[in-house]
Structures are given as C-alpha cells and as structure tokens.
Design a protein around this motif. Structure first.
Motif, mmCIF file in Angstrom:
data_model
loop_
_atom_site.group_PDB
_atom_site.id
_atom_site.type_symbol
_atom_site.label_atom_id
_atom_site.label_comp_id
_atom_site.label_asym_id
_atom_site.label_seq_id
_atom_site.Cartn_x
_atom_site.Cartn_y
_atom_site.Cartn_z
ATOM 1 N N UNK A 1 69.814 89.842 48.133
ATOM 2 C CA UNK A 1 70.729 90.322 47.107
ATOM 3 C C UNK A 1 69.880 90.987 46.028
ATOM 4 N N UNK A 2 70.505 91.874 45.264
ATOM 5 C CA UNK A 2 69.745 92.597 44.229
ATOM 6 C C UNK A 2 69.217 91.665 43.161
ATOM 7 N N UNK A 3 70.053 90.713 42.755
ATOM 8 C CA UNK A 3 69.629 89.772 41.727
ATOM 9 C C UNK A 3 70.421 88.486 41.862
ATOM 10 N N UNK A 4 70.083 87.496 41.026
ATOM 11 C CA UNK A 4 70.717 86.178 41.157
ATOM 12 C C UNK A 4 71.622 85.846 39.973
ATOM 13 N N UNK A 5 71.543 86.634 38.894
ATOM 14 C CA UNK A 5 72.345 86.359 37.693
ATOM 15 C C UNK A 5 73.292 87.523 37.432
ATOM 16 N N UNK A 6 74.544 87.202 37.226
ATOM 17 C CA UNK A 6 75.584 88.211 37.035
ATOM 18 C C UNK A 6 76.464 87.828 35.861
ATOM 19 N N UNK A 7 77.216 88.822 35.381
ATOM 20 C CA UNK A 7 78.226 88.592 34.364
ATOM 21 C C UNK A 7 79.579 88.696 35.060
ATOM 22 N N UNK B 1 79.113 91.457 43.565
ATOM 23 C CA UNK B 1 77.966 90.802 44.211
ATOM 24 C C UNK B 1 77.929 91.249 45.662
ATOM 25 N N UNK B 2 76.757 91.672 46.111
ATOM 26 C CA UNK B 2 76.567 91.992 47.521
ATOM 27 C C UNK B 2 75.468 91.117 48.087
ATOM 28 N N UNK B 3 75.784 90.416 49.163
ATOM 29 C CA UNK B 3 74.801 89.620 49.890
ATOM 30 C C UNK B 3 74.691 90.193 51.292
ATOM 31 N N UNK B 4 73.471 90.344 51.772
ATOM 32 C CA UNK B 4 73.260 90.821 53.131
ATOM 33 C C UNK B 4 72.524 89.762 53.929
ATOM 34 N N UNK C 1 71.176 78.746 63.217
ATOM 35 C CA UNK C 1 70.183 78.675 62.146
ATOM 36 C C UNK C 1 70.890 79.024 60.853
ATOM 37 N N UNK C 2 70.356 78.495 59.768
ATOM 38 C CA UNK C 2 70.939 78.850 58.472
ATOM 39 C C UNK C 2 69.861 79.406 57.565
ATOM 40 N N UNK C 3 70.305 80.280 56.686
ATOM 41 C CA UNK C 3 69.374 80.875 55.729
ATOM 42 C C UNK C 3 69.041 79.863 54.649
ATOM 43 N N UNK C 4 68.093 80.220 53.816
ATOM 44 C CA UNK C 4 67.849 79.430 52.604
ATOM 45 C C UNK C 4 69.045 79.620 51.674
ATOM 46 N N UNK C 5 69.236 78.653 50.787
ATOM 47 C CA UNK C 5 70.286 78.786 49.777
ATOM 48 C C UNK C 5 69.952 79.946 48.846
ATOM 49 N N UNK C 6 70.967 80.731 48.516
ATOM 50 C CA UNK C 6 70.812 81.756 47.487
ATOM 51 C C UNK C 6 71.669 81.301 46.317
ATOM 52 N N UNK C 7 71.015 80.919 45.228
ATOM 53 C CA UNK C 7 71.720 80.409 44.052
ATOM 54 C C UNK C 7 72.146 81.589 43.183
ATOM 55 N N UNK C 8 73.447 81.729 42.977
ATOM 56 C CA UNK C 8 73.999 82.812 42.154
ATOM 57 C C UNK C 8 74.596 82.196 40.889
#
Length: 140
Positions: free
Chosen positions: A9-15, A20-23, A116-123
C-alpha cells in the motif's frame, strides 16, 4: 510449486474520506496456469474472496459498500489482486491481511489446498475533525 505473497500500500496512515488501495501480489511460477483464490480479511472478518473465476464473494459487512461503489475488489492480473476502499471511515482502522489458497490436483485426482497469509498491514484512519483541529492549531 511453492509461492509467496506480499501486500503493498502507498502508506499506512489516512484521514477519513481518503481512498485506500491494497495490492496482494502472488509470487510463483506459472501463476496463470494455477488455481489461486485470494481472501481479504480485516481484523479477523472476511472482506471478500476472489476465486480462480475472478468473481468476488463479499463478507456481510461489505455488500452495501460494494453496491454503492465504495468498495472494489478485483483481479488486476493473474498475480495481482486489488482491494480498494473509497472514503475511509475511522472504523476501517485495523489490520488487513491477504490469504491465498492454491488448489492443486494430485496425480490420483484428489485436490490439495495450500494456504498462506500475508503479514498484517496496520492501517490507521484519523477522523476528519481531529485532522482539522490539528491543522487549525498550526495556523495560529
């Protein structure tokens, strides 16, 4: 015939209100010839599953968001899957993962599923009012 997966993802912090785009990218040999299904999970709740047919099945909390155009789940290529949330809400803060399952037919005609699972992406999604509050504090 192993594979690995990664979520970007581009970043982890949003307003609140931002998209939000996750690939989820599958790294494997001959991906188009294999049968992968991709599940998006948010804080242990299913968001969507895309099977080899590329038709998404949505989790109960996401059907309405998809119907109103606020959620997109699609297969961009055989190895890249997209989850896009338009107009984030503060309650969208949390952990996102991508789980990939490969169904493989054995020589005996049976099927084996490997996941399989990815690592957690904390948003983190900050409510609009907090953002404006800190912005106005900077102006004075």
């Amino acid at each position: 015939r192993d594979f690995s997966i990664q979520v970007t993802t581009e970043r982890r912090a949003y307003t609140a209100g931002e998209p939000l785009e996750l690939r989820c990218t599958i790294d494997a040999q001959n991906v188009p010839e294999r049968f992968f299904s991709v599940s998006w999970v948010f804080s242990s709740s299913p968001v969507a599953v895309i099977g080899p047919s590329a038709v998404p099945l949505l989790g109960p909390n996401y059907v309405e968001r998809e119907a109103t155009g606020l959620l997109t789940v699609r297969k961009e290529s055989p190895s890249v899957h997209l989850l896009k949330l338009q107009r984030l809400l503060p309650e969208d803060s949390g952990k996102y993962i991508c789980r990939v399952t490969e169904r493989e037919k054995t020589l005996t005609g049976d099927f084996i599923d490997r996941s399989k699972r990815s690592r957690n992406v904390q948003i983190t999604v900050t409510p609009l009012s907090e953002y404006h509050g800190s912005l106005s504090a900077l102006c004075f």
